[in-house]
Design an enzyme around this catalytic site. Sequence first.
Site, short mmCIF file in Angstrom:
data_model
loop_
_atom_site.label_atom_id
_atom_site.label_comp_id
_atom_site.label_asym_id
_atom_site.label_seq_id
_atom_site.Cartn_x
_atom_site.Cartn_y
_atom_site.Cartn_z
N MET A 160 0.71 -1.07 0.00
CA MET A 160 0.11 -0.24 0.11
C MET A 160 0.77 1.25 -0.02
SD MET A 160 -2.82 -1.04 2.66
CE MET A 160 -4.14 -2.35 2.58
N GLN B 264 -9.18 8.36 1.60
CA GLN B 264 -8.81 8.49 3.00
C GLN B 264 -9.71 9.59 3.40
OE1 GLN B 264 -5.31 9.55 5.27
NE2 GLN B 264 -5.20 7.26 5.58
N CYS C 175 -3.63 11.17 12.05
CA CYS C 175 -2.98 12.52 11.61
C CYS C 175 -2.97 13.30 12.96
CB CYS C 175 -3.59 13.18 10.66
SG CYS C 175 -2.86 14.79 10.21
N LYS D 12 -7.07 3.91 9.50
CA LYS D 12 -5.75 3.97 9.92
C LYS D 12 -5.55 4.62 11.28
CE LYS D 12 -1.40 5.19 8.01
NZ LYS D 12 -0.69 6.22 8.66
N ASN E 243 2.69 0.34 9.17
CA ASN E 243 3.12 1.39 8.58
C ASN E 243 4.17 2.12 9.65
OD1 ASN E 243 2.17 4.83 8.49
ND2 ASN E 243 2.99 3.78 6.89
N GLY E 244 5.37 2.71 8.89
CA GLY E 244 6.25 3.58 9.61
C GLY E 244 7.71 3.18 9.59
N GLY E 245 8.68 3.98 9.23
CA GLY E 245 10.01 3.86 9.35
C GLY E 245 10.70 2.66 8.42
N GLY F 286 5.02 5.24 2.71
CA GLY F 286 4.69 6.66 2.46
C GLY F 286 5.73 7.59 1.92
#
Length: 311
Positions: A1, A53, A83, A122, A194-196, A216
């Site tokens: 994704m 989203q 967010c 999310k 998700n992340g890093g 992302g």
Amino acid sequence: MMEWSDRHCRHLWRLISHHAVLYTEMVTTGALLHADPARFLRYHPTEHPLALQLGGSDPVALAKCSRMAEEWGYDEVNLNCGCPSDRVQNGMIGAILMAHPTKVADCVKAMQDSVSIDVTVKHRIGIDDMDDYAGMAHFVETIAKTGCKTFIVHARKAWLQGLSPKENREVPPLRYDRVYQLKQEFPELEIVINGGLHTLAQCEEQIVQVDGVMVGREAYTNPYLLAEVDQRFYHDHHEIKSRQEIAAQFVEYCQEQMSEGQLLKYMTRHMLGLFQGLPGARRFRRHISENAHKPDAGISVLEDAIGLVNF
């Protein structure tokens, strides 16, 4: 994704990868309901599979916007509960919703009742002092009771007071173990991490523990990262396009968009990282930065910039 992208960026990504699910930038319900929806919802037909989203906390508004997403042909609608910016907090949007799982469940239920496409969520692993695993698990469990099956988890908590949005992407430590535990406790759910994550090798390591990976900012700064995604994750062994081929196709796309009134600068900014690591990449970026914003900038600006790269 792949997440957080406007339609020009998504088109570039789709030229590189055929199968990865693309997510839009977060769009608030207010923007969709009180402005021109086409501004936010239009996309190129090649972008499927594509998810919208949404940011919001009013079930009625979210249901209306979810119907708009389905009517426009989106494949999925996602509720943003991650967010951390002040602007969205003040509107009861984003990560602050993690403190209100029942409210989120009401929103998700309203969205599900209004559409036949998938509704997903999310979120972070926590916010502020709500940073234990139990708090996140309660949040997910409450929402899962609505029938929601897919949760995309940014493996950092968010400090809603004291850190900027940029700092919230980097300062709170990554806790992948919390996401793994969530999958172990809720094996029936689809858990996406998700992340890093900066390499496909790191993504492959994650797939052993969870159901999917979302990337992302790395995909934005280094889009050619996606070149092997189809082969490594979707078992599609079509020939990988070269950066030169992708650039040529993106030139065609830019010409098409400019004929409809789009400005070159809004498209070229998304491909600044396409030639990362190649001789001439810096010259390419400089030429784009110095010329694409000019009022009379034509397609030759992009063609000349590509010509500065040594393939």
